[in-house]
Design a protein around this motif. Structure first.
Motif, PDB file in Angstrom:
ATOM      1  N   SER A  32      36.872  41.470  39.483  1.00 20.29           N
ATOM      2  CA  SER A  32      38.305  41.587  39.197  1.00 20.29           C
ATOM      3  C   SER A  32      38.571  41.238  37.740  1.00 20.29           C
ATOM      4  O   SER A  32      37.754  40.620  37.065  1.00 20.29           O
ATOM      5  N   THR A  33      39.734  41.629  37.308  1.00 18.81           N
ATOM      6  CA  THR A  33      40.153  41.285  35.958  1.00 18.81           C
ATOM      7  C   THR A  33      40.913  39.971  36.000  1.00 18.81           C
ATOM      8  O   THR A  33      41.306  39.497  37.067  1.00 18.81           O
ATOM      9  N   ALA A  34      41.129  39.387  34.848  1.00 15.08           N
ATOM     10  CA  ALA A  34      41.816  38.093  34.757  1.00 15.08           C
ATOM     11  C   ALA A  34      43.148  38.136  35.495  1.00 15.08           C
ATOM     12  O   ALA A  34      43.909  39.089  35.385  1.00 15.08           O
ATOM     13  N   GLY A  35      43.418  37.105  36.260  1.00 19.21           N
ATOM     14  CA  GLY A  35      44.688  36.975  36.951  1.00 19.21           C
ATOM     15  C   GLY A  35      44.761  37.684  38.288  1.00 19.21           C
ATOM     16  O   GLY A  35      45.742  37.559  38.998  1.00 19.21           O
ATOM     17  N   GLU A  36      43.737  38.427  38.673  1.00 24.13           N
ATOM     18  CA  GLU A  36      43.782  39.175  39.931  1.00 24.13           C
ATOM     19  C   GLU A  36      42.881  38.590  41.017  1.00 24.13           C
ATOM     20  O   GLU A  36      42.819  39.129  42.102  1.00 24.13           O
TER      21      GLU A  36
END
Length: 91
Positions: free
Chosen positions: A56-60
């Motif tokens: 996942s990408t940051a914050g997800e």
């Protein structure tokens, strides 16, 4: 008769021979997933190492589904998909 439990590795009891249960060392990915989700009883007497990998990408990360779930015992590794386990596992 459906499978009811996962037994100790190398088990050769009457239930394992009759395919009512399965020894851990012969379990499939689906059977290990059923063991982890409680659909099969745990008679293994073993400790399993579970590694969950997210992509996942940051914050997800809070909403991401696991990309890979590896279950290890001794020298055996089962790779599970998130759809093989109940919703919310391993959160």
């Amino acid at each position: 008769m459906p499978l009811t439990a996962v037994h100790i590795p190398g088990c050769a009891c009457e239930d394992c021979e009759a395919d009512r249960t399965v020894p851990l060392n012969r379990a499939t990915e689906d059977q290990v997933a059923a063991l982890l989700s409680g659909r099969l009883a745990d008679h293994t007497g073993s400790t399993l190492r579970i590694t969950v990998t997210y992509n996942s990408t940051a914050g997800e990360i809070a909403t991401a589904l696991p990309d890979r779930i590896d279950v290890e015992y001794d020298e055996r590794t089962w790779s599970l998909s998130h759809w093989q386990l109940p919703a919310g596992f391993p959160h």
